[in-house]
Enzyme design. Structure first.
Site, PDB file in Angstrom:
ATOM      1  N   HIS A 202       0.857  -1.188   0.000  1.00 48.06           N
ATOM      2  CA  HIS A 202       0.000   0.000   0.000  1.00 48.06           C
ATOM      3  C   HIS A 202       0.892   1.236   0.000  1.00 48.06           C
ATOM      4  O   HIS A 202       0.848   2.044   0.928  1.00 48.06           O
ATOM      5  CB  HIS A 202      -0.941   0.031   1.213  1.00 48.06           C
TER       6      HIS A 202
ATOM      7  N   HIS B 291     -11.384  -8.671  -7.479  1.00 53.73           N
ATOM      8  CA  HIS B 291     -11.040  -7.424  -6.776  1.00 53.73           C
ATOM      9  C   HIS B 291     -10.149  -6.618  -7.709  1.00 53.73           C
ATOM     10  O   HIS B 291      -9.249  -7.174  -8.343  1.00 53.73           O
ATOM     11  CB  HIS B 291     -10.310  -7.820  -5.491  1.00 53.73           C
TER      12      HIS B 291
ATOM     13  N   GLU C 212      -8.129  -3.995  -6.987  1.00 51.46           N
ATOM     14  CA  GLU C 212      -6.923  -3.321  -6.483  1.00 51.46           C
ATOM     15  C   GLU C 212      -5.735  -3.780  -7.334  1.00 51.46           C
ATOM     16  O   GLU C 212      -5.682  -4.925  -7.813  1.00 51.46           O
ATOM     17  CB  GLU C 212      -6.708  -3.628  -4.993  1.00 51.46           C
TER      18      GLU C 212
ATOM     19  N   ASP D 195      -2.810  -4.805  -7.005  1.00 54.90           N
ATOM     20  CA  ASP D 195      -2.005  -6.009  -6.749  1.00 54.90           C
ATOM     21  C   ASP D 195      -2.657  -7.262  -7.335  1.00 54.90           C
ATOM     22  O   ASP D 195      -2.003  -8.305  -7.436  1.00 54.90           O
ATOM     23  CB  ASP D 195      -1.695  -6.185  -5.252  1.00 54.90           C
TER      24      ASP D 195
ATOM     25  N   HIS E 203     -12.069  -6.189   1.329  1.00 52.59           N
ATOM     26  CA  HIS E 203     -11.997  -4.935   2.055  1.00 52.59           C
ATOM     27  C   HIS E 203     -12.276  -3.714   1.184  1.00 52.59           C
ATOM     28  O   HIS E 203     -12.133  -2.578   1.675  1.00 52.59           O
ATOM     29  CB  HIS E 203     -10.611  -4.798   2.710  1.00 52.59           C
TER      30      HIS E 203
ATOM     31  N   ASP F 254      -8.529 -11.363  -1.102  1.00 55.57           N
ATOM     32  CA  ASP F 254      -7.738 -10.857   0.032  1.00 55.57           C
ATOM     33  C   ASP F 254      -8.060 -11.564   1.353  1.00 55.57           C
ATOM     34  O   ASP F 254      -7.189 -11.694   2.220  1.00 55.57           O
ATOM     35  CB  ASP F 254      -7.978  -9.353   0.211  1.00 55.57           C
TER      36      ASP F 254
ATOM     37  N   TYR G 266      -1.806  -9.272   9.048  1.00 51.60           N
ATOM     38  CA  TYR G 266      -2.624  -8.918   7.888  1.00 51.60           C
ATOM     39  C   TYR G 266      -4.034  -8.530   8.346  1.00 51.60           C
ATOM     40  O   TYR G 266      -4.581  -7.515   7.939  1.00 51.60           O
ATOM     41  CB  TYR G 266      -2.642 -10.141   6.981  1.00 51.60           C
TER      42      TYR G 266
ATOM     43  N   HIS H 191      -3.120 -13.735  -1.406  1.00 48.99           N
ATOM     44  CA  HIS H 191      -1.784 -13.479  -0.842  1.00 48.99           C
ATOM     45  C   HIS H 191      -1.412 -14.636   0.085  1.00 48.99           C
ATOM     46  O   HIS H 191      -2.238 -15.087   0.884  1.00 48.99           O
ATOM     47  CB  HIS H 191      -1.768 -12.208   0.012  1.00 48.99           C
TER      48      HIS H 191
HETATM   49 FE1  FEO Z   1      -7.039  -5.424  -1.706  1.00 44.43          FE
HETATM   50 FE2  FEO Z   1      -4.520  -7.625  -2.103  1.00 44.43          FE
HETATM   51  O1  FEO Z   1      -5.570  -6.152  -2.539  1.00 44.43           O
END
Ligand code: FEO
Length: 384
Positions: free
Chosen positions: A12, A68, A70, A72, A134, A153, A181, A214
């Site tokens: 982030h 998602h 985001e 990543d 999230h 996530d 996390y 992840h």
């Molecule tokens: Fe919310 Fe692993 O990105």
């Protein structure tokens, strides 16, 4: 499919520390139609798409699920879609808005809701919206027939290990990273976590594996991480006291040590942390585990030292539940810091259980006894 990012130390931007790196897990479900679920972070787009091409051939990707948006996980989408532009994408309604906002492209996007599904042949993908777990666009994909939950996530860890599955890795490392996390990313959404877990359990789906985006894949007793999330989401603490301080010349440190002595005199454990010398994401972990947060800073320029202010700002955002606390600090002439800390602790949802302590210059023996009493008072509240 995915990337093991052994080098990643901050996530982030520079916000969260990732001492053990991270992974960006994408998945392919091979069947009569082959689905790609998620991609990887933007800097890895070329190697990811090359790996995907080598593994199954890009023309064989029948559809792409974007759990998602985001970066990543969706960061390689633009590069991939330049090669297979007509491939249908499946995501939530918020996912569509975010794809448009991030990529400014018109692709063949299909909006799905909880319970919608796509048949691949022997397997079927069933989508489960996970709004605010999230991000507003988050969802999970369940693979019927394989009994695998691709949870994105949720249930992840910023943890790169030499193995793929939870039973193959160092358990202390795994659980440290899973908790860190949760504490740093999911804490603000704990009420939603509880509801979503109940909802998923009520579906009665057989789950043989939970494969997050992840870290490692939970194949040995996968429900153990679900149970842990239920525990972490429910005002989790380990009954300890964390005494956090930021100090210019050591007076606030002396106060912190006396507060810890008071806690220990009552038979409880106190963890002392110099905020200015510590990693903030690790500090959040200790706050998450503590029942009481006692925080002090010297006064500087009528306010707080910057590292103390940053920790309080993170606490405000993370909104830990069920914490008690108190403020303290030394000063030279104006002495605003304890009051400011009290206000910010209250704003972060911490229940103040003792008057803030303010010491001018270096603490006297009497001042230190007052600090010990503050520690005792906090400990008494925990034991009560
Ligand atoms: Fe919310 Fe692993 O990105």
């Amino acid at each position: 499919m995915g990337v093991r990012d052994w080098e990643l130390k901050r996530f982030h931007g520079e916000e969260i520390s990732t001492h053990r790196g991270s992974t960006y897990n994408a998945y392919i479900v091979k069947d009569r139609r082959t689905a790609l679920v998620d991609t990887v972070w933007t800097p890895f787009h070329e190697s990811f798409v090359a790996d995907l091409d080598r593994e199954i051939g890009l023309r064989n990707v029948s559809l792409i699920v974007v759990n998602h948006t985001e970066q990543d996980h969706a960061g390689s989408l633009r590069y991939l879609m330049e090669r297979i532009p007509d491939t249908p994408i499946y995501c939530t309604r918020n996912g569509l808005a975010m794809i448009e906002g991030h990529f400014h492209r018109k692709w063949n996007v299909n909006v799905v809701r909880t319970g919608d599904s796509v048949d691949l042949g022997d397997y079927r993908l069933v989508f489960v919206e996970m709004p605010m777990l999230h991000w507003p666009d988050s969802m999970a994909t369940y693979v019927t027939g394989a009994n695998v939950l691709l949870s994105n996530d949720a249930f992840g860890q910023h943890y790169v290990a030499p193995h793929l599955f939870n039973d193959e890795v160092d358990q202390a490392e795994l659980w440290q990273e899973a908790l860190k996390y949760y504490a740093n990313i999911l804490t603000p959404f704990s009420d939603l976590v509880k509801k979503k877990i109940d909802e998923i359990k009520s579906l009665g789906l057989p789950i043989d594996m939970i494969a997050p985006s992840h870290g490692v894949i939970w194949r040995d007793n996968p429900m153990q991480i679900v149970e842990k999330y239920a525990e972490w989401a429910d005002g989790y603490h380990e009954g300890t006291v964390v005494v956090l301080y930021d100090t210019m010349w050591g007076a606030t440190r002396k106060m912190a040590m006396a507060i810890a002595r008071g806690v220990e005199r009552k038979g409880l454990g106190a963890r002392l942390i110099n905020i200015g010398k510590s990693d903030r994401s690790d500090v959040m972990v200790e706050i998450f585990k503590a029942r009481a947060v006692v925080l002090g800073s010297s006064t500087i320029n009528r306010g707080l030292l910057a590292d103390a202010a940053a920790v309080l700002e993170m606490m405000r955002g993370l909104r830990f539940k069920g914490k008690i606390g108190a403020a303290f600090g030394s000063y030279g002439w104006s002495g605003e810091s304890p009051k400011v800390i009290e206000e910010r602790l209250a704003e972060a949802g911490v229940e103040l259980v003792a008057e803030a302590l303010r010491v001018k210059h270096d603490p006297t023996e009497e001042d230190l006894r007052a600090c010990e009493s503050l520690g005792e008072k906090v400990a008494d509240r925990i034991s009560a």
